[in-house]
Design a protein around this motif. Sequence first.
Motif, PDB file in Angstrom:
ATOM      1  N   GLN A 195      -4.056   4.621   5.737  1.00  0.00           N
ATOM      2  CA  GLN A 195      -5.406   5.133   5.466  1.00  0.00           C
ATOM      3  C   GLN A 195      -5.453   6.659   5.586  1.00  0.00           C
ATOM      4  OE1 GLN A 195      -7.887   2.887   8.221  1.00  0.00           O
ATOM      5  NE2 GLN A 195      -8.864   1.880   6.492  1.00  0.00           N
ATOM      6  N   ILE A 196      -4.773   7.176   6.611  1.00  0.00           N
ATOM      7  CA  ILE A 196      -4.782   8.628   6.833  1.00  0.00           C
ATOM      8  C   ILE A 196      -4.159   9.340   5.635  1.00  0.00           C
ATOM      9  CG2 ILE A 196      -3.860  10.509   8.241  1.00  0.00           C
ATOM     10  CD1 ILE A 196      -3.718   8.396  10.578  1.00  0.00           C
ATOM     11  N   MET A 197      -2.976   8.842   5.234  1.00  0.00           N
ATOM     12  CA  MET A 197      -2.253   9.498   4.142  1.00  0.00           C
ATOM     13  C   MET A 197      -3.057   9.429   2.838  1.00  0.00           C
ATOM     14  SD  MET A 197       0.682  10.588   5.313  1.00  0.00           S
ATOM     15  CE  MET A 197       1.968  10.627   4.103  1.00  0.00           C
ATOM     16  N   THR A 198      -3.639   8.241   2.585  1.00  0.00           N
ATOM     17  CA  THR A 198      -4.411   8.069   1.352  1.00  0.00           C
ATOM     18  C   THR A 198      -5.621   9.002   1.357  1.00  0.00           C
ATOM     19  OG1 THR A 198      -3.723   5.766   1.319  1.00  0.00           O
ATOM     20  CG2 THR A 198      -5.506   6.375  -0.142  1.00  0.00           C
ATOM     21  N   ASP A 221      -0.838   6.504  -6.518  1.00  0.00           N
ATOM     22  CA  ASP A 221      -1.920   5.659  -7.020  1.00  0.00           C
ATOM     23  C   ASP A 221      -2.874   5.370  -5.863  1.00  0.00           C
ATOM     24  OD1 ASP A 221      -3.574   3.803  -8.132  1.00  0.00           O
ATOM     25  OD2 ASP A 221      -2.014   2.338  -8.615  1.00  0.00           O
ATOM     26  N   TYR A 222      -3.778   6.310  -5.581  1.00  0.00           N
ATOM     27  CA  TYR A 222      -4.633   6.199  -4.394  1.00  0.00           C
ATOM     28  C   TYR A 222      -5.719   5.155  -4.583  1.00  0.00           C
ATOM     29  CZ  TYR A 222      -2.119  10.498  -3.750  1.00  0.00           C
ATOM     30  OH  TYR A 222      -1.115  11.400  -3.655  1.00  0.00           O
ATOM     31  N   ARG A 223      -6.090   4.886  -5.828  1.00  0.00           N
ATOM     32  CA  ARG A 223      -7.113   3.885  -6.106  1.00  0.00           C
ATOM     33  C   ARG A 223      -6.650   2.503  -5.661  1.00  0.00           C
ATOM     34  NH1 ARG A 223     -10.570   5.009 -11.512  1.00  0.00           N
ATOM     35  NH2 ARG A 223     -10.161   7.206 -11.125  1.00  0.00           N
ATOM     36  N   THR A 224      -5.323   2.260  -5.796  1.00  0.00           N
ATOM     37  CA  THR A 224      -4.771   0.987  -5.337  1.00  0.00           C
ATOM     38  C   THR A 224      -4.486   1.037  -3.846  1.00  0.00           C
ATOM     39  OG1 THR A 224      -3.726   0.814  -7.492  1.00  0.00           O
ATOM     40  CG2 THR A 224      -2.950  -0.701  -5.815  1.00  0.00           C
ATOM     41  N   ALA A 225      -3.971   2.184  -3.395  1.00  0.00           N
ATOM     42  CA  ALA A 225      -3.551   2.297  -1.993  1.00  0.00           C
ATOM     43  C   ALA A 225      -4.726   2.154  -1.032  1.00  0.00           C
ATOM     44  CB  ALA A 225      -2.840   3.628  -1.770  1.00  0.00           C
ATOM     45  N   GLY A 226      -5.886   2.718  -1.392  1.00  0.00           N
ATOM     46  CA  GLY A 226      -7.052   2.695  -0.509  1.00  0.00           C
ATOM     47  C   GLY A 226      -7.473   1.277  -0.111  1.00  0.00           C
ATOM     48  N   PRO A 227      -7.808   0.416  -1.103  1.00  0.00           N
ATOM     49  CA  PRO A 227      -8.194  -0.957  -0.771  1.00  0.00           C
ATOM     50  C   PRO A 227      -7.093  -1.717  -0.030  1.00  0.00           C
ATOM     51  CG  PRO A 227      -8.733  -0.463  -3.050  1.00  0.00           C
ATOM     52  CD  PRO A 227      -7.967   0.706  -2.541  1.00  0.00           C
ATOM     53  N   LEU A 228      -5.820  -1.470  -0.385  1.00  0.00           N
ATOM     54  CA  LEU A 228      -4.726  -2.166   0.301  1.00  0.00           C
ATOM     55  C   LEU A 228      -4.671  -1.755   1.769  1.00  0.00           C
ATOM     56  CD1 LEU A 228      -1.893  -2.141  -2.380  1.00  0.00           C
ATOM     57  CD2 LEU A 228      -2.958  -4.162  -1.373  1.00  0.00           C
ATOM     58  N   ALA A 229      -4.924  -0.471   2.024  1.00  0.00           N
ATOM     59  CA  ALA A 229      -4.935   0.006   3.403  1.00  0.00           C
ATOM     60  C   ALA A 229      -6.011  -0.733   4.180  1.00  0.00           C
ATOM     61  CB  ALA A 229      -5.188   1.510   3.435  1.00  0.00           C
ATOM     62  N   GLY A 244       0.819  -1.208   0.000  1.00  0.00           N
ATOM     63  CA  GLY A 244       0.000   0.000   0.000  1.00  0.00           C
ATOM     64  C   GLY A 244       0.854   1.260   0.000  1.00  0.00           C
ATOM     65  N   MET A 245       1.940   1.235   0.777  1.00  0.00           N
ATOM     66  CA  MET A 245       2.839   2.404   0.838  1.00  0.00           C
ATOM     67  C   MET A 245       3.475   2.661  -0.535  1.00  0.00           C
ATOM     68  SD  MET A 245       3.075   3.940   3.824  1.00  0.00           S
ATOM     69  CE  MET A 245       2.538   3.682   5.509  1.00  0.00           C
ATOM     70  N   ASN A 246       3.856   1.557  -1.228  1.00  0.00           N
ATOM     71  CA  ASN A 246       4.416   1.712  -2.575  1.00  0.00           C
ATOM     72  C   ASN A 246       3.416   2.435  -3.484  1.00  0.00           C
ATOM     73  OD1 ASN A 246       6.813   0.459  -1.974  1.00  0.00           O
ATOM     74  ND2 ASN A 246       6.165  -1.551  -2.715  1.00  0.00           N
ATOM     75  N   ALA A 247       2.149   1.995  -3.388  1.00  0.00           N
ATOM     76  CA  ALA A 247       1.112   2.603  -4.228  1.00  0.00           C
ATOM     77  C   ALA A 247       0.922   4.069  -3.839  1.00  0.00           C
ATOM     78  CB  ALA A 247      -0.197   1.835  -4.080  1.00  0.00           C
ATOM     79  N   LEU A 248       0.936   4.335  -2.529  1.00  0.00           N
ATOM     80  CA  LEU A 248       0.758   5.705  -2.043  1.00  0.00           C
ATOM     81  C   LEU A 248       1.857   6.611  -2.595  1.00  0.00           C
ATOM     82  CD1 LEU A 248      -0.728   7.577   0.139  1.00  0.00           C
ATOM     83  CD2 LEU A 248       1.192   7.002   1.608  1.00  0.00           C
ATOM     84  N   LEU A 249       3.115   6.131  -2.524  1.00  0.00           N
ATOM     85  CA  LEU A 249       4.235   6.948  -2.988  1.00  0.00           C
ATOM     86  C   LEU A 249       4.186   7.159  -4.493  1.00  0.00           C
ATOM     87  CD1 LEU A 249       7.105   5.613  -0.739  1.00  0.00           C
ATOM     88  CD2 LEU A 249       6.046   7.866  -0.669  1.00  0.00           C
ATOM     89  N   ALA A 250       3.532   6.233  -5.201  1.00  0.00           N
ATOM     90  CA  ALA A 250       3.394   6.397  -6.648  1.00  0.00           C
ATOM     91  C   ALA A 250       2.206   7.301  -6.979  1.00  0.00           C
ATOM     92  CB  ALA A 250       3.225   5.042  -7.306  1.00  0.00           C
ATOM     93  N   PHE A 258     -10.715  14.918   3.870  1.00  0.00           N
ATOM     94  CA  PHE A 258     -10.110  15.366   5.126  1.00  0.00           C
ATOM     95  C   PHE A 258     -10.858  14.853   6.349  1.00  0.00           C
ATOM     96  CE2 PHE A 258      -8.790  19.049   2.317  1.00  0.00           C
ATOM     97  CZ  PHE A 258      -7.565  18.483   2.052  1.00  0.00           C
ATOM     98  N   GLY A 259     -12.202  14.803   6.260  1.00  0.00           N
ATOM     99  CA  GLY A 259     -12.989  14.320   7.391  1.00  0.00           C
ATOM    100  C   GLY A 259     -12.632  12.883   7.726  1.00  0.00           C
ATOM    101  N   ARG A 260     -12.530  12.075   6.665  1.00  0.00           N
ATOM    102  CA  ARG A 260     -12.209  10.672   6.862  1.00  0.00           C
ATOM    103  C   ARG A 260     -10.792  10.532   7.425  1.00  0.00           C
ATOM    104  NH1 ARG A 260     -13.453   6.648   1.995  1.00  0.00           N
ATOM    105  NH2 ARG A 260     -15.556   7.444   2.303  1.00  0.00           N
ATOM    106  N   ALA A 261      -9.869  11.349   6.909  1.00  0.00           N
ATOM    107  CA  ALA A 261      -8.486  11.302   7.393  1.00  0.00           C
ATOM    108  C   ALA A 261      -8.454  11.585   8.887  1.00  0.00           C
ATOM    109  CB  ALA A 261      -7.638  12.317   6.637  1.00  0.00           C
ATOM    110  N   GLU A 262      -9.277  12.529   9.298  1.00  0.00           N
ATOM    111  CA  GLU A 262      -9.297  12.907  10.708  1.00  0.00           C
ATOM    112  C   GLU A 262      -9.805  11.759  11.586  1.00  0.00           C
ATOM    113  OE1 GLU A 262     -11.247  16.594  11.010  1.00  0.00           O
ATOM    114  OE2 GLU A 262     -10.315  17.109  12.902  1.00  0.00           O
ATOM    115  N   GLN A 263     -10.848  11.066  11.099  1.00  0.00           N
ATOM    116  CA  GLN A 263     -11.361   9.910  11.850  1.00  0.00           C
ATOM    117  C   GLN A 263     -10.290   8.828  11.970  1.00  0.00           C
ATOM    118  OE1 GLN A 263     -14.761   8.616   9.654  1.00  0.00           O
ATOM    119  NE2 GLN A 263     -15.888  10.512  10.044  1.00  0.00           N
TER     120      GLN A 263
END
Lengths: 297, 223
Positions: A238-241, A207-215, A199-205, A248-253
């Motif tokens: 999850q927060i970063m994605t 690619d949030y569509r991949t990172a989200g489900p992986l998180a 997930g972190m690899n996807a995040l750094l690329a 932002f609301g979801r990140a905060e939760q």
Amino acid sequence: MRSPNCHSENLDSRKFCSECGAGLQRRCARCGANNAPTAKFCGECGTPLGASVVASDEALVAAPIHSSARVANRDITGERRHLTVLFCDLVGSTAISAQLDPEEWREVVAGYHRTAAEAITRFGGHVAKYLGDGVMAYFGWPEAHDNDAERAARAGLAILDAITKLNQQPAIVATEHAVALAEKIGNLQQLATWITSKGMNALLAGDYRTAGPLAHQSLELAIRADNPANLGLSRLLQIMTSYWRGEFGRAEQHFAVGLELFNKSGYFPDPSRPVSDSGATTRGYLAGPTLRCNGKP
Amino acid sequence: MRRAVGENNLYDAVLAGLAAGYLHDYMRNFEYAEAVLVPALELSEKHQFSQFAAAAQCCLGHVRARLGRAAEGVALINKGLKGFAEVGTRLGLTREETNLGDAQGLSGVLGDALETIEEALALNPEELAYRSETLRIRGELRLNQGHIELAEADFYEGIALARSMSAKAWELRAIMSLARLLCDTSRRDEARMMLSDIYNWFTEGFDTADLIDAKALLDGLPG
């Protein structure tokens, strides 16, 4: 002493003629003693001078001299031309190869060879040889251009560009490998860790569509593995994605839950100083922009 | 950052410095941001945290451009973007590209600035965290070129996006840009209404640059 070349007279102690630079002494190949340039035999050990030198050299290097002489003769039949030679290899390849399995390493090198060859060919070069992780290419043979040097330089730059993209490959390949291994062994805790890495690899690329489900997947695994540190990392992902997707609301939760998990995990060495509003780095980093955007503390 | 340095935890120290830098850049405390970013950059270069060095260069570049050293800022952001490319990360690039566009606008090269902003918008349409600001800055640049209608459209788009994300800080900025544009027209009532709504939403932070400016703008738009 007389010079054998120009016949000028020199002092006896001199090694070279002061007029023409010719050698004034002849070194014996057997005992190393110096002799006059015209001497036929060594005054120290009686070894024949001229002939013996050739004989002993030949004894030492006989085979290579013959074979290389033959190659040289064959080359003479070729054509003399200007050639630009490009050579490139991977920086720190020994260190990388030590960290990877041979199969992974082969994949990395093959990817790099393909990339380099593609760039070289695109600029009209000819891949002459692969030497381990090195690639040697000719510009100007078999086909010559009026700007081969420039083509070689441009191909070099193109290789650098392409390698930058490839650089993420070892990490991605290694992660895939680790995920497969953890699945095979059935180690939940490791699987949770490696899915988070993926997930972190996807995040750094980006690619949030991949990172989200992986998180999400890594969080579920971490819960099943009952590992608070993994839980915290999954939440972080999850927060970063969510943050970069603009949720932002979801990140905060995620953040509120993740903070609690981090505190429980023992990630911070001094439990008497839990992560808090007063100055914790993780909270500061994640919360700063998020809270600011939401306009409330 | 101080605590991390005290514990000799340089990685966290750099992260904290960066976070403080971004936060104060957002809050327009540019002197403060520069003061924390310089040591963060030095530490990350010294200890080869390449991705953080690139991030610090980008942020510091924007801060310096905002402090009146636009050309220096543009050069520094470009250096940072090169660093990002070398590391291979794309996380947050839309923000750095937007900051580059802003710095280019400040240095007076509007054509380059608009081109950069277009790149920022096209780079990763899923990365929305900063997009509202990207749109607002494009509006400001277009306004500088005299394209009033295009600018207005950008401000509205920025406002709509910020609202959909509950990003109040970005919404405030976009509404302020729009209000400045509308204050000399017959639509100043509309501007005042939007501005007072968003201003009254806030319950604290009235000493921040954006809210001080918003108050001044509101006072200049009597109903």
